[in-house]
Design a protein around this motif. Sequence first.
Motif, short mmCIF file in Angstrom:
data_model
loop_
_atom_site.label_atom_id
_atom_site.label_comp_id
_atom_site.label_asym_id
_atom_site.label_seq_id
_atom_site.Cartn_x
_atom_site.Cartn_y
_atom_site.Cartn_z
N ILE A 151 0.87 -1.17 0.00
CA ILE A 151 0.00 0.00 0.00
C ILE A 151 0.90 1.22 0.00
O ILE A 151 1.73 1.40 0.90
CB ILE A 151 -0.94 -0.01 1.21
CG1 ILE A 151 -1.89 -1.20 1.11
CG2 ILE A 151 -1.70 1.31 1.32
CD1 ILE A 151 -2.76 -1.41 2.34
N ALA A 152 0.73 2.06 -1.03
CA ALA A 152 1.56 3.26 -1.16
C ALA A 152 0.92 4.45 -0.45
O ALA A 152 1.62 5.38 -0.06
CB ALA A 152 1.77 3.59 -2.64
N GLY A 153 -0.40 4.43 -0.27
CA GLY A 153 -1.06 5.51 0.44
C GLY A 153 -2.44 5.81 -0.09
O GLY A 153 -2.95 5.13 -0.97
N VAL A 154 -3.02 6.87 0.45
CA VAL A 154 -4.33 7.34 0.03
C VAL A 154 -4.11 8.57 -0.84
O VAL A 154 -3.34 9.46 -0.47
CB VAL A 154 -5.21 7.67 1.25
CG1 VAL A 154 -6.52 8.29 0.83
CG2 VAL A 154 -5.45 6.41 2.08
N VAL A 155 -4.77 8.61 -1.99
CA VAL A 155 -4.60 9.71 -2.94
C VAL A 155 -5.97 10.17 -3.42
O VAL A 155 -6.98 9.49 -3.20
CB VAL A 155 -3.74 9.28 -4.15
CG1 VAL A 155 -2.34 8.89 -3.72
CG2 VAL A 155 -4.39 8.15 -4.93
N TYR A 156 -5.99 11.29 -4.08
CA TYR A 156 -7.19 11.72 -4.81
C TYR A 156 -6.85 11.47 -6.27
O TYR A 156 -6.02 12.16 -6.86
CB TYR A 156 -7.51 13.19 -4.54
CG TYR A 156 -8.88 13.57 -5.04
CD1 TYR A 156 -10.02 13.15 -4.38
CD2 TYR A 156 -9.02 14.33 -6.19
CE1 TYR A 156 -11.29 13.48 -4.84
CE2 TYR A 156 -10.28 14.68 -6.65
CZ TYR A 156 -11.40 14.24 -5.98
OH TYR A 156 -12.66 14.57 -6.43
N LEU B 110 -7.26 4.30 -2.77
CA LEU B 110 -6.14 3.63 -2.13
C LEU B 110 -5.20 3.20 -3.24
O LEU B 110 -5.62 2.53 -4.19
CB LEU B 110 -6.61 2.41 -1.34
CG LEU B 110 -5.50 1.69 -0.57
CD1 LEU B 110 -4.99 2.56 0.57
CD2 LEU B 110 -5.99 0.35 -0.05
N ARG B 111 -3.94 3.61 -3.16
CA ARG B 111 -2.94 3.26 -4.17
C ARG B 111 -2.13 2.06 -3.68
O ARG B 111 -1.58 2.07 -2.59
CB ARG B 111 -2.02 4.43 -4.45
CG ARG B 111 -0.96 4.11 -5.49
CD ARG B 111 -0.30 5.36 -6.00
NE ARG B 111 -1.25 6.06 -6.86
CZ ARG B 111 -1.09 7.31 -7.29
NH1 ARG B 111 -0.02 7.99 -6.94
NH2 ARG B 111 -1.99 7.87 -8.07
N ILE B 112 -2.12 1.01 -4.52
CA ILE B 112 -1.36 -0.20 -4.22
C ILE B 112 -0.36 -0.41 -5.34
O ILE B 112 -0.71 -0.35 -6.53
CB ILE B 112 -2.29 -1.42 -4.07
CG1 ILE B 112 -3.29 -1.18 -2.93
CG2 ILE B 112 -1.48 -2.69 -3.81
CD1 ILE B 112 -4.28 -2.30 -2.71
N GLN B 113 0.90 -0.67 -4.97
CA GLN B 113 1.97 -0.83 -5.95
C GLN B 113 2.57 -2.22 -5.87
O GLN B 113 2.82 -2.74 -4.78
CB GLN B 113 3.07 0.19 -5.73
CG GLN B 113 2.62 1.61 -5.98
CD GLN B 113 3.70 2.63 -5.72
OE1 GLN B 113 4.41 2.53 -4.73
NE2 GLN B 113 3.80 3.62 -6.60
N SER B 114 2.79 -2.79 -7.04
CA SER B 114 3.52 -4.05 -7.14
C SER B 114 4.76 -3.79 -7.99
O SER B 114 5.04 -2.65 -8.35
CB SER B 114 2.65 -5.15 -7.75
OG SER B 114 2.39 -4.88 -9.10
N GLU B 115 5.44 -4.85 -8.32
CA GLU B 115 6.69 -4.72 -9.05
C GLU B 115 6.53 -3.97 -10.37
O GLU B 115 7.36 -3.16 -10.73
CB GLU B 115 7.24 -6.12 -9.32
CG GLU B 115 8.68 -6.15 -9.73
CD GLU B 115 9.18 -7.57 -9.78
OE1 GLU B 115 9.45 -8.04 -10.89
OE2 GLU B 115 9.29 -8.19 -8.71
N ASN B 116 5.45 -4.23 -11.09
CA ASN B 116 5.32 -3.63 -12.42
C ASN B 116 4.01 -2.87 -12.65
O ASN B 116 3.68 -2.54 -13.77
CB ASN B 116 5.46 -4.71 -13.50
CG ASN B 116 4.34 -5.72 -13.44
OD1 ASN B 116 3.64 -5.84 -12.44
ND2 ASN B 116 4.16 -6.46 -14.51
N LEU C 168 -10.53 3.44 -6.63
CA LEU C 168 -11.36 4.60 -6.38
C LEU C 168 -12.59 4.19 -5.57
O LEU C 168 -13.26 3.20 -5.90
CB LEU C 168 -11.80 5.24 -7.69
CG LEU C 168 -10.74 6.10 -8.40
CD1 LEU C 168 -9.61 5.27 -8.96
CD2 LEU C 168 -11.38 6.92 -9.49
N VAL C 169 -12.87 4.95 -4.53
CA VAL C 169 -13.89 4.57 -3.56
C VAL C 169 -15.03 5.59 -3.53
O VAL C 169 -14.81 6.80 -3.58
CB VAL C 169 -13.25 4.47 -2.15
CG1 VAL C 169 -14.30 4.32 -1.07
CG2 VAL C 169 -12.26 3.33 -2.11
N ASP C 170 -16.25 5.08 -3.46
CA ASP C 170 -17.42 5.90 -3.15
C ASP C 170 -17.68 5.67 -1.66
O ASP C 170 -18.16 4.60 -1.26
CB ASP C 170 -18.62 5.46 -3.99
CG ASP C 170 -19.86 6.31 -3.71
OD1 ASP C 170 -20.09 6.71 -2.54
OD2 ASP C 170 -20.61 6.55 -4.66
#
Length: 80
Positions: A21-26, A44-50, A56-58
């Motif tokens: 989890i990289a963080g919460v963004v707009y 919620l931004r999630i990052q993997s290798e590639n 995006l949440v309501d």
Amino acid sequence: MAQIAVNDSRARQMIREGATIAGVVYSCHPTPEGYTGPGCAPALRIQSENRTVDFLVDEEKGIVVETVTEITSNSGFPGE
């Protein structure tokens, strides 16, 4: 907001596969004319290798309404 996204099966799958989890963004993304989905929303931004995926949440409905994926490459193209 983050808990709503983490409850999404796609987000859980990414985390099980080692993504972080990289963080919460707009998050905003380009939309075509006549598009009826959200163009921007808390995510919620999630990052993997590639790849990087914004979930995006309501918040009123308590659901992930869309995902936006950016694919990255760890190996450059020839000539780069």
